[in-house]
Scaffold this motif. Structure first.
Motif, PDB file in Angstrom:
ATOM      1  N   ALA A 152      48.438  42.859  32.460  1.00  0.00           N
ATOM      2  CA  ALA A 152      49.408  41.916  33.019  1.00  0.00           C
ATOM      3  C   ALA A 152      50.797  42.558  33.086  1.00  0.00           C
ATOM      4  O   ALA A 152      51.497  42.458  34.105  1.00  0.00           O
ATOM      5  CB  ALA A 152      49.446  40.647  32.182  1.00  0.00           C
ATOM      6  N   TRP A 153      51.189  43.212  32.016  1.00  0.00           N
ATOM      7  CA  TRP A 153      52.500  43.865  31.986  1.00  0.00           C
ATOM      8  C   TRP A 153      52.548  45.059  32.938  1.00  0.00           C
ATOM      9  O   TRP A 153      53.594  45.384  33.490  1.00  0.00           O
ATOM     10  CB  TRP A 153      52.832  44.306  30.562  1.00  0.00           C
ATOM     11  CG  TRP A 153      53.226  43.172  29.672  1.00  0.00           C
ATOM     12  CD1 TRP A 153      53.315  41.852  30.010  1.00  0.00           C
ATOM     13  CD2 TRP A 153      53.573  43.249  28.290  1.00  0.00           C
ATOM     14  NE1 TRP A 153      53.688  41.103  28.921  1.00  0.00           N
ATOM     15  CE2 TRP A 153      53.853  41.925  27.852  1.00  0.00           C
ATOM     16  CE3 TRP A 153      53.649  44.289  27.370  1.00  0.00           C
ATOM     17  CZ2 TRP A 153      54.237  41.635  26.549  1.00  0.00           C
ATOM     18  CZ3 TRP A 153      54.033  44.004  26.067  1.00  0.00           C
ATOM     19  CH2 TRP A 153      54.321  42.687  25.657  1.00  0.00           C
ATOM     20  N   ALA A 154      51.408  45.716  33.107  1.00  0.00           N
ATOM     21  CA  ALA A 154      51.348  46.868  34.008  1.00  0.00           C
ATOM     22  C   ALA A 154      51.660  46.460  35.446  1.00  0.00           C
ATOM     23  O   ALA A 154      52.164  47.268  36.231  1.00  0.00           O
ATOM     24  CB  ALA A 154      49.981  47.533  33.932  1.00  0.00           C
ATOM     25  N   GLU A 164      42.759  47.157  41.430  1.00  0.00           N
ATOM     26  CA  GLU A 164      43.078  46.384  42.638  1.00  0.00           C
ATOM     27  C   GLU A 164      44.020  45.226  42.310  1.00  0.00           C
ATOM     28  O   GLU A 164      44.988  44.972  43.037  1.00  0.00           O
ATOM     29  CB  GLU A 164      41.802  45.850  43.281  1.00  0.00           C
ATOM     30  CG  GLU A 164      42.041  45.099  44.590  1.00  0.00           C
ATOM     31  CD  GLU A 164      40.750  44.600  45.221  1.00  0.00           C
ATOM     32  OE1 GLU A 164      40.831  44.006  46.308  1.00  0.00           O
ATOM     33  OE2 GLU A 164      39.672  44.809  44.621  1.00  0.00           O
ATOM     34  N   ALA A 165      43.749  44.537  41.199  1.00  0.00           N
ATOM     35  CA  ALA A 165      44.599  43.409  40.802  1.00  0.00           C
ATOM     36  C   ALA A 165      46.006  43.888  40.446  1.00  0.00           C
ATOM     37  O   ALA A 165      47.001  43.245  40.810  1.00  0.00           O
ATOM     38  CB  ALA A 165      43.977  42.685  39.611  1.00  0.00           C
ATOM     39  N   ILE A 166      46.091  45.017  39.759  1.00  0.00           N
ATOM     40  CA  ILE A 166      47.413  45.553  39.402  1.00  0.00           C
ATOM     41  C   ILE A 166      48.163  46.005  40.645  1.00  0.00           C
ATOM     42  O   ILE A 166      49.364  45.748  40.791  1.00  0.00           O
ATOM     43  CB  ILE A 166      47.267  46.720  38.397  1.00  0.00           C
ATOM     44  CG1 ILE A 166      46.719  46.202  37.060  1.00  0.00           C
ATOM     45  CG2 ILE A 166      48.620  47.405  38.175  1.00  0.00           C
ATOM     46  CD1 ILE A 166      46.415  47.300  36.064  1.00  0.00           C
ATOM     47  N   ARG A 167      47.472  46.673  41.566  1.00  0.00           N
ATOM     48  CA  ARG A 167      48.127  47.114  42.804  1.00  0.00           C
ATOM     49  C   ARG A 167      48.654  45.922  43.594  1.00  0.00           C
ATOM     50  O   ARG A 167      49.738  45.990  44.208  1.00  0.00           O
ATOM     51  CB  ARG A 167      47.149  47.924  43.658  1.00  0.00           C
ATOM     52  CG  ARG A 167      47.762  48.404  44.957  1.00  0.00           C
ATOM     53  CD  ARG A 167      46.930  49.414  45.692  1.00  0.00           C
ATOM     54  NE  ARG A 167      47.025  50.754  45.137  1.00  0.00           N
ATOM     55  CZ  ARG A 167      48.086  51.556  45.282  1.00  0.00           C
ATOM     56  NH1 ARG A 167      49.160  51.115  45.917  1.00  0.00           N
ATOM     57  NH2 ARG A 167      48.063  52.770  44.777  1.00  0.00           N
ATOM     58  N   ASN A 168      47.913  44.824  43.570  1.00  0.00           N
ATOM     59  CA  ASN A 168      48.346  43.615  44.281  1.00  0.00           C
ATOM     60  C   ASN A 168      49.320  42.769  43.463  1.00  0.00           C
ATOM     61  O   ASN A 168      49.729  41.688  43.909  1.00  0.00           O
ATOM     62  CB  ASN A 168      47.127  42.766  44.650  1.00  0.00           C
ATOM     63  CG  ASN A 168      46.245  43.441  45.679  1.00  0.00           C
ATOM     64  OD1 ASN A 168      46.715  44.222  46.493  1.00  0.00           O
ATOM     65  ND2 ASN A 168      44.950  43.141  45.639  1.00  0.00           N
ATOM     66  N   ASN A 212      48.761  40.998  40.969  1.00  0.00           N
ATOM     67  CA  ASN A 212      48.146  39.714  40.633  1.00  0.00           C
ATOM     68  C   ASN A 212      47.990  39.659  39.115  1.00  0.00           C
ATOM     69  O   ASN A 212      46.977  40.104  38.561  1.00  0.00           O
ATOM     70  CB  ASN A 212      46.788  39.579  41.333  1.00  0.00           C
ATOM     71  CG  ASN A 212      46.200  38.193  41.187  1.00  0.00           C
ATOM     72  OD1 ASN A 212      46.465  37.493  40.213  1.00  0.00           O
ATOM     73  ND2 ASN A 212      45.390  37.797  42.164  1.00  0.00           N
ATOM     74  N   VAL A 213      48.993  39.167  38.454  1.00  0.00           N
ATOM     75  CA  VAL A 213      49.053  39.189  36.989  1.00  0.00           C
ATOM     76  C   VAL A 213      47.869  38.461  36.361  1.00  0.00           C
ATOM     77  O   VAL A 213      47.236  38.973  35.429  1.00  0.00           O
ATOM     78  CB  VAL A 213      50.377  38.558  36.495  1.00  0.00           C
ATOM     79  CG1 VAL A 213      50.395  38.485  34.962  1.00  0.00           C
ATOM     80  CG2 VAL A 213      51.559  39.368  37.000  1.00  0.00           C
ATOM     81  N   LYS A 214      47.572  37.280  36.862  1.00  0.00           N
ATOM     82  CA  LYS A 214      46.485  36.482  36.285  1.00  0.00           C
ATOM     83  C   LYS A 214      45.148  37.202  36.402  1.00  0.00           C
ATOM     84  O   LYS A 214      44.360  37.268  35.440  1.00  0.00           O
ATOM     85  CB  LYS A 214      46.415  35.118  36.967  1.00  0.00           C
ATOM     86  CG  LYS A 214      45.371  34.191  36.358  1.00  0.00           C
ATOM     87  CD  LYS A 214      45.403  32.823  37.025  1.00  0.00           C
ATOM     88  CE  LYS A 214      44.354  31.901  36.413  1.00  0.00           C
ATOM     89  NZ  LYS A 214      44.361  30.545  37.062  1.00  0.00           N
ATOM     90  N   ALA A 215      44.862  37.746  37.582  1.00  0.00           N
ATOM     91  CA  ALA A 215      43.590  38.443  37.795  1.00  0.00           C
ATOM     92  C   ALA A 215      43.512  39.715  36.964  1.00  0.00           C
ATOM     93  O   ALA A 215      42.466  40.028  36.383  1.00  0.00           O
ATOM     94  CB  ALA A 215      43.419  38.773  39.278  1.00  0.00           C
TER      95      ALA A 215
END
Length: 225
Positions: A102-104, A192-196, A198-201
């Motif tokens: 999430a922090w990333a 993919e979630a980090i690139r987008n 998308n903290v929750k995902a």
């Protein structure tokens, strides 16, 4: 045990102790020593090509981590970690890893993202080739980059320590193509979630990845029985 190059004797004592400590901790966590097996300073020193002093200091450090018990006037004995310890470690790590991802989302650099994506790509390639030692190394690289990308030195250090305790589970999970593929797919989702951003995902995928790792370990053990 692998020999440690004698040139390390010229290094400062703390660096040498760190190398001995790392080697002994890895062997204990991988189950190379039995519970309550004695760790003899002279024998270990001879095997690693070092004097007794760094071995003694490494054993004291291992005692602080709960992996070794030192009995005065008797010796040092392997405590190791129990199955419950392993499950506890993975439960704690799952939440920390989720927080890290999430922090990333906020702190990761483009270079770190590209390095994570490259590690996933290479892991996929090596898994198909059956090069599972490389898969384990790339798994280490993936998580190391993620830990550094969270922007917190404290959280990163905690996760590095927990990652060490998971060595045996990771080697089992990444030593067979199907299990390795599942792990790599989970890495893809996290990146993919980090690139987008998308903290929750990112948090959810990273948390689930760690929990799935211990689940795969239990399934592998059940299949062997």
């Amino acid at each position: 045990m692998d020999n440690i190059d004698n040139s390390y004797e010229l290094a400062d004592n703390y660096s040498l102790r760190g190398r001995v400590f790392g080697k002994l901790r890895e062997d204990i966590l991988l189950g190379k020593y039995k519970e309550m097996e004695e760790l003899k300073e002279v024998v270990i020193g001879k095997e690693l090509g070092v004097s007794r002093t760094p071995v003694r200091e490494a054993l004291r450090q291992l005692e602080l981590e709960g992996l070794v018990t030192i009995i005065p006037n008797k010796g040092a004995y392997v405590t190791g970690i129990s199955d419950k310890d392993v499950n506890d470690i993975f439960m704690i790590r799952s939440y920390l890893e989720g927080l890290c991802a999430a922090w990333a989302c906020e702190h990761i650099t483009e270079e770190q993202l590209e390095e994570m994506e490259e590690s996933v790509f290479l892991a996929e390639f090596h898994a198909k080739k059956g090069h599972f030692e490389q898969v384990v190394e790339l798994d280490n690289k993936f998580h190391k980059i993620l830990y550094h990308a969270c922007g917190s030195r404290i959280l990163s250090r905690l996760l590095v320590d927990y990652h060490h305790y998971a060595q045996k589970v990771r080697k089992v999970n990444l030593s067979e193509e199907k299990r390795a593929e599942h792990s790599i797919l989970e890495h893809k989702r996290i990146v993919e979630a980090i690139r987008n951003k998308n903290v929750k995902a990112a948090e959810e995928y990273a948390h689930d990845h760690i929990m799935e790792s211990i689940n795969r370990m239990h399934l592998a053990e059940a299949e062997e029985e």
